[in-house]
Motif scaffolding. Structure first.
Motif, PDB file in Angstrom:
ATOM      1  N   ALA A   1     105.658 -59.723  -6.952  1.00 45.53           N
ATOM      2  CA  ALA A   1     104.875 -58.948  -5.986  1.00 45.53           C
ATOM      3  C   ALA A   1     105.317 -59.365  -4.599  1.00 45.53           C
ATOM      4  O   ALA A   1     105.949 -60.415  -4.417  1.00 45.53           O
ATOM      5  N   GLN A   2     104.996 -58.552  -3.617  1.00 45.95           N
ATOM      6  CA  GLN A   2     105.421 -58.853  -2.256  1.00 45.95           C
ATOM      7  C   GLN A   2     104.428 -58.289  -1.245  1.00 45.95           C
ATOM      8  O   GLN A   2     103.717 -57.333  -1.542  1.00 45.95           O
ATOM      9  N   ARG A   3     104.406 -58.920  -0.092  1.00 43.55           N
ATOM     10  CA  ARG A   3     103.644 -58.353   1.019  1.00 43.55           C
ATOM     11  C   ARG A   3     104.346 -57.085   1.478  1.00 43.55           C
ATOM     12  O   ARG A   3     105.558 -57.052   1.629  1.00 43.55           O
ATOM     13  N   SER A   4     103.579 -56.036   1.677  1.00 43.76           N
ATOM     14  CA  SER A   4     104.141 -54.732   2.003  1.00 43.76           C
ATOM     15  C   SER A   4     103.422 -54.144   3.207  1.00 43.76           C
ATOM     16  O   SER A   4     102.281 -54.500   3.497  1.00 43.76           O
ATOM     17  N   VAL A   5     104.110 -53.234   3.893  1.00 47.29           N
ATOM     18  CA  VAL A   5     103.574 -52.675   5.129  1.00 47.29           C
ATOM     19  C   VAL A   5     103.666 -51.152   5.087  1.00 47.29           C
ATOM     20  O   VAL A   5     104.726 -50.597   4.778  1.00 47.29           O
ATOM     21  N   ALA A   6     102.579 -50.507   5.408  1.00 42.62           N
ATOM     22  CA  ALA A   6     102.570 -49.060   5.603  1.00 42.62           C
ATOM     23  C   ALA A   6     102.384 -48.799   7.089  1.00 42.62           C
ATOM     24  O   ALA A   6     101.340 -49.147   7.657  1.00 42.62           O
ATOM     25  N   ARG A   7     103.401 -48.211   7.705  1.00 48.67           N
ATOM     26  CA  ARG A   7     103.327 -47.882   9.129  1.00 48.67           C
ATOM     27  C   ARG A   7     102.974 -46.406   9.259  1.00 48.67           C
ATOM     28  O   ARG A   7     103.643 -45.544   8.682  1.00 48.67           O
ATOM     29  N   LEU A   8     101.934 -46.135  10.025  1.00 51.83           N
ATOM     30  CA  LEU A   8     101.362 -44.798  10.100  1.00 51.83           C
ATOM     31  C   LEU A   8     101.430 -44.262  11.520  1.00 51.83           C
ATOM     32  O   LEU A   8     101.117 -44.979  12.475  1.00 51.83           O
TER      33      LEU A   8
ATOM     34  N   ASP B   1      90.950 -33.667   7.035  1.00 52.40           N
ATOM     35  CA  ASP B   1      90.932 -32.495   7.917  1.00 52.40           C
ATOM     36  C   ASP B   1      91.028 -32.860   9.398  1.00 52.40           C
ATOM     37  O   ASP B   1      91.217 -31.966  10.231  1.00 52.40           O
ATOM     38  N   LEU B   2      90.898 -34.148   9.730  1.00 53.14           N
ATOM     39  CA  LEU B   2      90.957 -34.559  11.129  1.00 53.14           C
ATOM     40  C   LEU B   2      92.386 -34.865  11.588  1.00 53.14           C
ATOM     41  O   LEU B   2      92.596 -35.226  12.744  1.00 53.14           O
ATOM     42  N   LEU B   3      93.348 -34.701  10.687  1.00 54.02           N
ATOM     43  CA  LEU B   3      94.742 -34.966  11.029  1.00 54.02           C
ATOM     44  C   LEU B   3      95.522 -33.654  11.007  1.00 54.02           C
ATOM     45  O   LEU B   3      95.508 -32.929  10.014  1.00 54.02           O
ATOM     46  N   SER B   4      96.217 -33.370  12.094  1.00 56.06           N
ATOM     47  CA  SER B   4      97.057 -32.178  12.122  1.00 56.06           C
ATOM     48  C   SER B   4      98.448 -32.468  11.583  1.00 56.06           C
ATOM     49  O   SER B   4      99.138 -31.569  11.096  1.00 56.06           O
ATOM     50  N   ASP B   5      98.881 -33.730  11.651  1.00 55.11           N
ATOM     51  CA  ASP B   5     100.183 -34.113  11.124  1.00 55.11           C
ATOM     52  C   ASP B   5     100.207 -35.626  10.989  1.00 55.11           C
ATOM     53  O   ASP B   5      99.400 -36.348  11.606  1.00 55.11           O
ATOM     54  N   PHE B   6     101.138 -36.128  10.170  1.00 57.94           N
ATOM     55  CA  PHE B   6     101.275 -37.577  10.021  1.00 57.94           C
ATOM     56  C   PHE B   6     102.681 -37.911   9.545  1.00 57.94           C
ATOM     57  O   PHE B   6     103.402 -37.078   8.988  1.00 57.94           O
ATOM     58  N   HIS B   7     103.048 -39.170   9.772  1.00 58.69           N
ATOM     59  CA  HIS B   7     104.324 -39.722   9.316  1.00 58.69           C
ATOM     60  C   HIS B   7     104.032 -41.093   8.739  1.00 58.69           C
ATOM     61  O   HIS B   7     103.311 -41.900   9.336  1.00 58.69           O
ATOM     62  N   ILE B   8     104.588 -41.361   7.547  1.00 60.93           N
ATOM     63  CA  ILE B   8     104.348 -42.614   6.833  1.00 60.93           C
ATOM     64  C   ILE B   8     105.682 -43.307   6.596  1.00 60.93           C
ATOM     65  O   ILE B   8     106.644 -42.673   6.154  1.00 60.93           O
ATOM     66  N   ARG B   9     105.726 -44.597   6.875  1.00 57.37           N
ATOM     67  CA  ARG B   9     106.886 -45.419   6.485  1.00 57.37           C
ATOM     68  C   ARG B   9     106.355 -46.605   5.697  1.00 57.37           C
ATOM     69  O   ARG B   9     105.615 -47.435   6.217  1.00 57.37           O
ATOM     70  N   VAL B  10     106.719 -46.667   4.415  1.00 58.11           N
ATOM     71  CA  VAL B  10     106.277 -47.727   3.519  1.00 58.11           C
ATOM     72  C   VAL B  10     107.430 -48.696   3.308  1.00 58.11           C
ATOM     73  O   VAL B  10     108.552 -48.286   3.006  1.00 58.11           O
ATOM     74  N   GLU B  11     107.139 -49.969   3.467  1.00 52.80           N
ATOM     75  CA  GLU B  11     108.177 -51.004   3.369  1.00 52.80           C
ATOM     76  C   GLU B  11     107.693 -52.104   2.435  1.00 52.80           C
ATOM     77  O   GLU B  11     106.717 -52.786   2.733  1.00 52.80           O
ATOM     78  N   HIS B  12     108.368 -52.250   1.290  1.00 57.70           N
ATOM     79  CA  HIS B  12     108.071 -53.346   0.368  1.00 57.70           C
ATOM     80  C   HIS B  12     109.078 -54.458   0.614  1.00 57.70           C
ATOM     81  O   HIS B  12     110.274 -54.312   0.311  1.00 57.70           O
ATOM     82  N   GLN B  13     108.605 -55.552   1.163  1.00 56.64           N
ATOM     83  CA  GLN B  13     109.469 -56.662   1.567  1.00 56.64           C
ATOM     84  C   GLN B  13     109.766 -57.515   0.333  1.00 56.64           C
ATOM     85  O   GLN B  13     109.098 -58.507   0.060  1.00 56.64           O
ATOM     86  N   GLU B  14     110.781 -57.109  -0.380  1.00 58.63           N
ATOM     87  CA  GLU B  14     111.058 -57.573  -1.732  1.00 58.63           C
ATOM     88  C   GLU B  14     111.149 -59.091  -1.874  1.00 58.63           C
ATOM     89  O   GLU B  14     111.771 -59.771  -1.047  1.00 58.63           O
TER      90      GLU B  14
ATOM     91  N   LEU C   1     112.373 -60.040  -4.910  1.00 54.28           N
ATOM     92  CA  LEU C   1     113.513 -60.054  -5.822  1.00 54.28           C
ATOM     93  C   LEU C   1     114.840 -59.935  -5.074  1.00 54.28           C
ATOM     94  O   LEU C   1     115.832 -60.556  -5.447  1.00 54.28           O
ATOM     95  N   HIS C   2     114.847 -59.136  -4.015  1.00 49.48           N
ATOM     96  CA  HIS C   2     116.074 -58.851  -3.271  1.00 49.48           C
ATOM     97  C   HIS C   2     115.992 -59.437  -1.854  1.00 49.48           C
ATOM     98  O   HIS C   2     114.902 -59.683  -1.343  1.00 49.48           O
ATOM     99  N   PRO C   3     117.140 -59.597  -1.187  1.00 47.79           N
ATOM    100  CA  PRO C   3     117.106 -59.941   0.238  1.00 47.79           C
ATOM    101  C   PRO C   3     116.937 -58.714   1.121  1.00 47.79           C
ATOM    102  O   PRO C   3     116.887 -58.837   2.343  1.00 47.79           O
ATOM    103  N   HIS C   4     116.886 -57.526   0.523  1.00 42.87           N
ATOM    104  CA  HIS C   4     116.665 -56.297   1.283  1.00 42.87           C
ATOM    105  C   HIS C   4     115.311 -55.703   0.897  1.00 42.87           C
ATOM    106  O   HIS C   4     114.685 -56.117  -0.081  1.00 42.87           O
ATOM    107  N   ASP C   5     114.848 -54.741   1.669  1.00 44.04           N
ATOM    108  CA  ASP C   5     113.537 -54.141   1.460  1.00 44.04           C
ATOM    109  C   ASP C   5     113.660 -52.781   0.793  1.00 44.04           C
ATOM    110  O   ASP C   5     114.660 -52.067   0.950  1.00 44.04           O
TER     111      ASP C   5
END
Length: 315
Positions: free
Chosen positions: A207-214, A279-292, A294-298
């Protein structure tokens, strides 16, 4: 006339002198990282004062003018943000002030505000609670009558890999088959003891600490309801990081991780579904990052509402 008045009157202003050999319009001119306090209501009616860094800019659309009036931008930022609670209307008025103070020089203005807002979050099982600092980014722009407002934050959560969980379960099955003879009767107490031992649980999923940027665009009049947004996303994910943790809370967190196995694609889709229903959002962008772990990359995934002219890039 006093000496002080005479000195002030004679102060030079070299910015009024054009430089024809360097003429040209500029997209944006202004200041970044202005340090100023802001007043922010996260949706619970409690206004907090936070230390913010602000960017304030206008365009310079007159090629023969050497510069803008930066002090005018600074003074308006300081007066508006340090004395009034942040709202869409107050930011609209501030940007209008930028343009009114630069008539003949600019017809576009923009503003960015970065700070952290503290929210008290309860523990999963115990009666304790603790503070979580959520980063807040507000960006606003004004071109003519076209006012655009965006609002962003981050949610940190735990993600347990479904593939790793399946591989771990297989190894546990293999160990069980090794430790218990298939031809011998198995007592329930022996199995329970084996399951509670390190010998029995020979593998655990990573498991890893992960970040959702909104980043979101609220509908007109929706305001900055940070707590509502965070609650919606954290509920969709099921495993937000915790503050105060006793043993019963840690066990509940382990249970939540086991019940919410997810790849980064799963997490992005969970959030996408939750925000699509808002209904209060007209648009959104999500970036999900799992800081692996297992790997040295995300592992990274993006999602958006997909409205025409809205978000959709990997920036």
């Amino acid at each position: 006339m006093s000496n002080q008045e005479n000195t002030a009157r004679l102060l030079p202003d070299v910015a009024v002198h054009a430089q024809p050999h360097l003429a040209g319009a500029l997209d944006w001119v202004g200041m970044a990282d202005i340090q100023v306090p802001v007043l922010f209501d996260a949706g619970d009616g409690e206004v907090q004062r936070a230390s913010a860094r602000v960017g304030a800019f206008v365009n310079l659309n007159q090629p023969d003018k050497r510069g803008i009036h930066m002090s005018r931008l600074y003074l308006q930022v300081e007066q508006a943000l340090s004395t009034r609670t942040l709202t869409a209307d107050s930011l609209h008025a501030l940007l209008r002030g930028f343009l009114d103070s630069h008539k003949g020089l600019a017809d576009r203005a923009c503003l960015s505000i970065h700070f952290e807002h503290l929210v008290r979050r309860p523990a999963l099982r115990s009666a304790h609670s603790g503070w979580r600092a959520y980063p807040v980014c507000i960006e606003a722009s004004l071109t003519g009558q076209d006012f655009l407002l965006e609002f962003g934050t981050e949610v940190i959560y735990s993600s347990t890999c479904p593939a790793s969980a399946a591989l771990s379960r297989q190894l546990i099955q293999d160990q069980f088959a090794h430790d218990f003879d298939a031809d011998e009767p198995i007592e329930r107490a022996a199995v329970l003891a084996w399951l509670g031992s390190e010998q029995g649980i020979v593998a655990t999923p990573h498991a890893q600490r992960s970040v959702a940027r909104l980043r979101i665009r609220p509908v007109a009049g929706a305001g900055f309801d940070l707590i509502r947004l965070v609650d919606r996303v954290e509920h969709a994910l099921g495993t937000p990081v915790q503050t105060a943790v006793k043993r019963e809370d840690e066990q509940a967190f382990a249970l939540a991780n086991g019940g919410n196995l997810m790849f980064c694609e799963d997490a992005a889709r969970r959030i996408q579904r939750a925000l699509d229903a808002d209904d209060l959002l007209s648009d959104f962008h999500i970036r999900v990052e799992h800081q692996e772990s297992l790997h040295p990359h995300d592992a990274v995934a993006y999602a958006s509402k997909g409205v025409e002219g809205g978000y959709g890039s990997t920036s």
